[in-house]
Design an enzyme around this catalytic site. Structure first.
Site, PDB file in Angstrom:
ATOM      1  N   HIS A   1      -0.750   0.865 -10.017  1.00 22.45           N
ATOM      2  CA  HIS A   1      -1.514  -0.005  -9.120  1.00 22.45           C
ATOM      3  C   HIS A   1      -2.219  -1.109  -9.928  1.00 22.45           C
ATOM      4  O   HIS A   1      -3.439  -1.280  -9.851  1.00 22.45           O
ATOM      5  CB  HIS A   1      -2.533   0.796  -8.320  1.00 22.45           C
ATOM      6  CG  HIS A   1      -2.966   0.090  -7.059  1.00 22.45           C
ATOM      7  ND1 HIS A   1      -3.443   0.737  -5.953  1.00 22.45           N
ATOM      8  CD2 HIS A   1      -2.991  -1.235  -6.735  1.00 22.45           C
ATOM      9  CE1 HIS A   1      -3.758  -0.126  -5.004  1.00 22.45           C
ATOM     10  NE2 HIS A   1      -3.486  -1.347  -5.462  1.00 22.45           N
TER      11      HIS A   1
ATOM     12  N   ARG B   1       0.847  -1.186   0.000  1.00 20.66           N
ATOM     13  CA  ARG B   1       0.000   0.000   0.000  1.00 20.66           C
ATOM     14  C   ARG B   1       0.883   1.236   0.000  1.00 20.66           C
ATOM     15  O   ARG B   1       1.956   1.252   0.601  1.00 20.66           O
ATOM     16  CB  ARG B   1      -0.928   0.013   1.228  1.00 20.66           C
ATOM     17  CG  ARG B   1      -2.133  -0.915   1.095  1.00 20.66           C
ATOM     18  CD  ARG B   1      -3.106  -0.402   0.055  1.00 20.66           C
ATOM     19  NE  ARG B   1      -4.313  -1.218  -0.056  1.00 20.66           N
ATOM     20  CZ  ARG B   1      -4.508  -2.157  -0.955  1.00 20.66           C
ATOM     21  NH1 ARG B   1      -3.549  -2.456  -1.821  1.00 20.66           N
ATOM     22  NH2 ARG B   1      -5.653  -2.815  -1.018  1.00 20.66           N
TER      23      ARG B   1
ATOM     24  N   GLU C   1      -3.219   8.163  -4.794  1.00 18.17           N
ATOM     25  CA  GLU C   1      -3.520   7.710  -6.153  1.00 18.17           C
ATOM     26  C   GLU C   1      -4.748   8.437  -6.716  1.00 18.17           C
ATOM     27  O   GLU C   1      -5.692   8.705  -5.969  1.00 18.17           O
ATOM     28  CB  GLU C   1      -3.780   6.198  -6.132  1.00 18.17           C
ATOM     29  CG  GLU C   1      -2.556   5.403  -5.703  1.00 18.17           C
ATOM     30  CD  GLU C   1      -2.817   3.898  -5.657  1.00 18.17           C
ATOM     31  OE1 GLU C   1      -3.931   3.473  -6.018  1.00 18.17           O
ATOM     32  OE2 GLU C   1      -1.907   3.163  -5.254  1.00 18.17           O
TER      33      GLU C   1
END
Length: 312
Positions: free
Chosen positions: A273, A226, A255
């Site tokens: 991601h 993360r 993000e």
């Protein structure tokens, strides 16, 4: 069975799998954009750990009874608020671990062997340019922070490349690799530090200045866990000062916003991601979500409730 489902994440595979059985609505840009009628009757929200679902958002959905996270992570879902309202929460524990592990290995190779920098040099017409030479991955020490499904799949693949593996987790496991009680100790004994831990308060900004200094000027940090595991300004400062050799990041603190300093740095490998987004995995996750929804609507036990809400 009729059921209205709101998607808080984009994913054609997920939506195709569920829209064949239920009525689906796009809430990718927030619940405020949906009509009062849709919010009033929606019983299920499909989300992920990053987008999550807050208590305030749950309050906008009076009929909500199930939240499904498409991957393992669900840190953005307010589980306490869900419990208070009797809302069930599921996730896809471990279902994307192999995909993330493969991506992690690719990022390790790309960083240490400078594959992306060589690619850019060839595309620019400068052949090998000024990239220089690289070290072998074989013989280097891999430290895995978070030895769950991802770490346990990455470690054997790294060993197959000749890397030596150690790990740090909340407690020692029955595994053939050296255990370190904290991330600082792990970094001191690593050439490549792989972050594969979940998000949340326990791991927030686990990678500090001290950890990066322990990794050293020839060390690399790779994050497929993360974005919150690393404090971004701390990482940028270490890269710009040459206190670490490079970084490979699939996840970020804010993000999809990636700081210019990371995008411009030649020793940084970036991906948006996507480590767990292999289509095979998405089909498996969509099938699990469908089974959970059908079980929930039929009053049967859920297949993959989050640990906090699992029945003893």
């Amino acid at each position: 069975m009729t059921c209205d489902i709101i998607f808080r994440v984009e994913g054609p595979i997920f939506q195709a799998a569920l829209s064949a059985h239920f009525t689906t609505h796009d809430g990718w840009n927030g619940l405020e954009g949906l009509s009062d009628e849709v919010r009033a009757k929606a019983r299920v929200v499909v989300t992920n750990g990053t987008v999550g679902l807050t208590e305030a958002e749950m309050a906008m959905l009076p009929a909500l009874s199930l939240v499904c996270a498409v991957g393992t992570g669900y840190e953005g879902v307010d589980v306490a608020a869900a419990r208070a309202r009797g809302i069930a929460v599921t996730h896809a524990a471990g279902i994307n671990a192999q995909a993330v592990a493969e991506h992690a290995l690719g990022m390790i190779l790309a960083s240490v062997r400078r594959i992306c920098r060589f690619d850019a040099s060839v595309r620019a017409g400068t052949w090998r340019g000024d990239v220089g030479t690289t070290r072998l991955v074989s013989g280097q020490r891999l430290g895995v922070f978070g030895m769950g499904g991802i770490g346990q799949r990455t470690a054997p693949m790294a060993e197959a490349l000749g890397m030596r593996v150690a790990y740090c987790s909340r407690s020692p496991k029955d595994l053939p690799w050296d255990f370190h009680p904290d991330i600082l100790s792990l970094a001191q004994h690593s050439d490549v530090l792989l972050l594969a831990a979940p998000g949340g308060p326990a791991t927030h900004h686990a990678v500090t200045d001290a950890v990066l200094d322990a990794l050293g000027p020839e060390g690399y940090v790779v994050n497929v866990g993360r974005g919150s595991l690393i404090h971004t300004p701390v990482l940028i400062a270490a890269l710009e000062a040459g206190r670490i050799a490079g970084a490979a990041l699939d996840v970020f603190e804010e993000e999809p916003n990636v700081p210019d300093a990371l995008r411009a740095h030649p020793a940084v490998v970036l991906s948006p991601h996507v480590a767990g987004l292999a289509s095979d995995v998405q089909h498996q996750s969509a099938a699990l979500i469908l089974r959970n929804i059908e079980a929930h609507l039929g009053g049967a036990p859920l297949h993959s409730p989050v640990p906090e809400l699992a029945q003893p």
